[in-house]
Scaffold this motif. Structure first.
Motif, PDB file in Angstrom:
ATOM      1  N   SER A 260      49.529  39.087  35.176  1.00 21.78           N
ATOM      2  CA  SER A 260      48.207  38.532  34.885  1.00 21.78           C
ATOM      3  C   SER A 260      48.233  37.792  33.557  1.00 21.78           C
ATOM      4  O   SER A 260      48.307  38.406  32.488  1.00 21.78           O
ATOM      5  CB  SER A 260      47.160  39.640  34.856  1.00 21.78           C
ATOM      6  OG  SER A 260      46.974  40.179  36.152  1.00 21.78           O
ATOM      7  N   ASP A 361      45.399  45.901  45.298  1.00 23.52           N
ATOM      8  CA  ASP A 361      44.000  45.857  44.876  1.00 23.52           C
ATOM      9  C   ASP A 361      43.714  46.913  43.811  1.00 23.52           C
ATOM     10  O   ASP A 361      43.074  46.634  42.783  1.00 23.52           O
ATOM     11  CB  ASP A 361      43.114  46.061  46.099  1.00 23.52           C
ATOM     12  CG  ASP A 361      41.642  46.219  45.751  1.00 23.52           C
ATOM     13  OD1 ASP A 361      41.068  45.280  45.168  1.00 23.52           O
ATOM     14  OD2 ASP A 361      41.068  47.285  46.068  1.00 23.52           O
ATOM     15  N   THR A 365      42.720  46.155  39.802  1.00 26.63           N
ATOM     16  CA  THR A 365      41.484  46.690  39.220  1.00 26.63           C
ATOM     17  C   THR A 365      41.782  47.507  37.976  1.00 26.63           C
ATOM     18  O   THR A 365      41.105  47.358  36.944  1.00 26.63           O
ATOM     19  CB  THR A 365      40.742  47.543  40.267  1.00 26.63           C
ATOM     20  OG1 THR A 365      40.373  46.714  41.377  1.00 26.63           O
ATOM     21  CG2 THR A 365      39.490  48.167  39.670  1.00 26.63           C
ATOM     22  N   THR A 370      40.215  41.156  37.170  1.00 28.54           N
ATOM     23  CA  THR A 370      39.105  41.004  38.113  1.00 28.54           C
ATOM     24  C   THR A 370      38.603  39.574  38.225  1.00 28.54           C
ATOM     25  O   THR A 370      37.694  39.293  39.001  1.00 28.54           O
ATOM     26  CB  THR A 370      37.936  41.912  37.687  1.00 28.54           C
ATOM     27  OG1 THR A 370      37.569  41.599  36.337  1.00 28.54           O
ATOM     28  CG2 THR A 370      38.336  43.377  37.763  1.00 28.54           C
ATOM     29  N   THR A 371      39.179  38.660  37.447  1.00 31.96           N
ATOM     30  CA  THR A 371      38.786  37.251  37.518  1.00 31.96           C
ATOM     31  C   THR A 371      40.034  36.385  37.615  1.00 31.96           C
ATOM     32  O   THR A 371      41.138  36.824  37.278  1.00 31.96           O
ATOM     33  CB  THR A 371      37.976  36.825  36.282  1.00 31.96           C
ATOM     34  OG1 THR A 371      38.777  37.014  35.096  1.00 31.96           O
ATOM     35  CG2 THR A 371      36.699  37.634  36.162  1.00 31.96           C
ATOM     36  N   ARG A 394      39.037  41.464  47.604  1.00 32.36           N
ATOM     37  CA  ARG A 394      38.655  40.893  46.310  1.00 32.36           C
ATOM     38  C   ARG A 394      37.964  39.542  46.549  1.00 32.36           C
ATOM     39  O   ARG A 394      38.501  38.476  46.230  1.00 32.36           O
ATOM     40  CB  ARG A 394      39.893  40.741  45.414  1.00 32.36           C
ATOM     41  CG  ARG A 394      40.698  42.021  45.308  1.00 32.36           C
ATOM     42  CD  ARG A 394      41.849  41.898  44.334  1.00 32.36           C
ATOM     43  NE  ARG A 394      41.405  41.901  42.953  1.00 32.36           N
ATOM     44  CZ  ARG A 394      41.068  42.978  42.254  1.00 32.36           C
ATOM     45  NH1 ARG A 394      41.096  44.181  42.828  1.00 32.36           N
ATOM     46  NH2 ARG A 394      40.673  42.883  40.997  1.00 32.36           N
ATOM     47  N   THR A 396      35.667  37.856  45.207  1.00 36.36           N
ATOM     48  CA  THR A 396      35.278  36.965  44.112  1.00 36.36           C
ATOM     49  C   THR A 396      36.470  36.192  43.549  1.00 36.36           C
ATOM     50  O   THR A 396      36.301  35.379  42.633  1.00 36.36           O
ATOM     51  CB  THR A 396      34.615  37.762  42.974  1.00 36.36           C
ATOM     52  OG1 THR A 396      35.555  38.694  42.426  1.00 36.36           O
ATOM     53  CG2 THR A 396      33.381  38.500  43.479  1.00 36.36           C
ATOM     54  N   GLN A 397      37.663  36.454  44.060  1.00 39.58           N
ATOM     55  CA  GLN A 397      38.859  35.757  43.588  1.00 39.58           C
ATOM     56  C   GLN A 397      39.499  34.993  44.748  1.00 39.58           C
ATOM     57  O   GLN A 397      39.587  35.503  45.864  1.00 39.58           O
ATOM     58  CB  GLN A 397      39.879  36.753  43.005  1.00 39.58           C
ATOM     59  CG  GLN A 397      39.369  37.450  41.744  1.00 39.58           C
ATOM     60  CD  GLN A 397      40.335  38.512  41.244  1.00 39.58           C
ATOM     61  OE1 GLN A 397      40.247  39.667  41.643  1.00 39.58           O
ATOM     62  NE2 GLN A 397      41.255  38.114  40.371  1.00 39.58           N
TER      63      GLN A 397
END
Length: 454
Positions: A260, A361, A365, A370-371, A394, A396-397
């Protein structure tokens, strides 16, 4: 004849030589990577790999003008080298015999807050391997002039120049402090600081290929050998130059590595097997790991990928796989994996897909990722059901699939011209879908794993 970059790609399962013209794959050849049982300890069969690479270079050079050579390798191996050859075998990281030194090693290893390197099973912490070699194989250790990461072993063997490099020495080794950008206290405590050669960048040319290799393989004598890179970091390179943070790359093969970029390091927890690796420019990157490819194979029992109908049959049945099946990696490495419920043979791949998506997932988290976009590359990128399940978990991604079996090698090839001047191909956007019953299934699965000791 085209000008090409030759990448030596040394994975846990296979070794490969791949040729690239910019980011276009021109040619590749692979062979199984073997582990020998001993003596001293199980170790990489480097001579078979070396013979393979020489033969492959010779074959490739008949039809392509090789303009540069770049090695990439997994991060849990290192080499004690003498004047002209290995001083000790390159340890297989699954060797559990290193456990015998754990009491003494634990007194020396730096805290997680300094190294951002969790305590890992067997030899997955490279510092533990090095301590074992020093304490348990003193005759071999005494003959060492340098200790180098595995990618740099191959660049040394090709060029004769020994180097240290941050993506490798910073890959859960206990030997590096990512925030400070320097070696950890373990290096001095073990008394091995004199063995570490000068630090070079992954994209630095170390020198021309050795003359005897150039002659034997039909290479130009001035062909440069680059320092090389940790394989997961090679997978990250195309996105470092083509995307804005935050984003996460899921590099998948035997291992699934979640990287990330632009994420705080504050939520990393060694109990979850989350840690910081170091990118090619020396910057710490929040990461999580589990043995995704191996666990998928163990659950699926062979066969291809599942379709959505099979996923929904598993969800409706309530059958689920609970970690951990590989015995190493991820938040539940010490637990013994179990399958609850009856699963038909043809639906085992669906069960494995749900399991790997749910572990991914959960780890994202816990890391706080989360973005930002999720880019799946490697083995799981060719499993559309995994990508779609991850997207459904997920929503929103956005999820992208880099459907490229040569992703690691392609990234490594970029080092021969860093930063690249050519356009980087975009991964494909995965269409979001709804999977019936998935939210309830995740809640049940999460409740079942939350009590598993970490």
């Amino acid at each position: 004849m085209s000008q090409t970059v030759a990448v030596l790609d040394i994975g846990k399962t296979n070794v490969k030589l791949a040729l690239f013209d910019h980011d276009r794959l021109l040619w590749e050849k692979s062979a199984p990577n073997r582990v020998l049982p001993g003596p001293h300890y199980p170790h990489e069969d480097v001579e078979s790999a070396w013979s393979f690479f020489l033969d492959a270079l010779r074959e490739a050079a008949r039809t392509h003008r090789i303009s540069a050579i770049v090695p990439t390798a997994h991060g849990a191996a290192g080499a004690l080298i003498g004047e002209s050859e290995l001083a000790a075998p390159v340890m297989d990281y699954e060797f559990t015999g290193v456990d015998e030194i754990e009491t003494d090693y634990a007194r020396l290893r730096p805290p997680f807050t300094a190294s951002l390197s969790p305590k890992l099973p067997a030899g997955l912490n490279l510092g533990r391997q090095l301590a074992y070699q020093k304490w348990c194989c003193p005759d071999l250790f005494a003959g060492a002039k340098h200790f180098v990461g595995y990618p740099q072993y191959w660049s040394w063997r090709l060029s004769g120049v020994a180097a240290s490099e941050v993506t490798t020495i910073g890959a859960h080794t206990d030997l590096w402090t990512p925030r400070q950008g320097q070696v950890s206290s373990l290096v001095k405590a073990l008394g091995v600081d004199h063995l570490l050669p000068p630090l070079r960048r992954a994209f630095d040319p170390l020198g021309p290929v050795r003359p005897e290799i150039a002659i034997g393989c039909g290479l130009a004598p001035e062909t440069p050998v680059f320092c090389g890179i940790h394989d997961s970091n090679a997978s990250l390179l195309p996105y470092l130059v083509s995307r804005q943070a935050p984003f996460t790359v899921l590099s998948t093969g035997t291992w699934a590595i979640l990287m990330s970029v632009g994420l705080s390091l504050d939520q990393l927890d060694p109990r979850d097997d989350t840690l910081a690796n170091v990118d090619v420019l020396g910057r710490p990157v929040a990461c999580g790991r589990f043995m995704g490819g191996r666990e998928y194979a163990m659950i699926a029992g062979g066969g291809g990928n599942a379709d959505i109908d099979a996923l929904e049959r598993i969800i409706a049945s309530g059958a689920m796989a609970l970690p951990c099946f590989s015995g190493q990696g991820g938040p539940f490495a010490t637990a013994k994996g179990v399958v609850r419920g009856d699963v038909a043979a043809q639906d085992r791949a669906a069960l494995a897909t749900l399991y790997c998506a749910l572990i991914s997932d959960l780890m994202l988290t816990r890391m706080g990722a989360t973005t930002g976009d999720l880019i799946v590359e490697g083995t799981f990128a060719r499993n559309l059901s995994y990508c779609r399940t991850l997207g459904a978990l997920r929503p929103t991604q956005r999820v992208f699939a880099a459907e490229d079996a040569a992703g690691t090698a392609r990234g490594a090839a970029m080092l021969a011209q860093w930063p690249p001047s050519y356009r980087i191909a975009e991964p494909g956007l995965v269409d979001p879908i709804s999977i019936a019953g998935l939210d309830s299934y995740r809640k049940t699965w999460t409740a079942a794993v939350v009590g598993i000791p970490r």
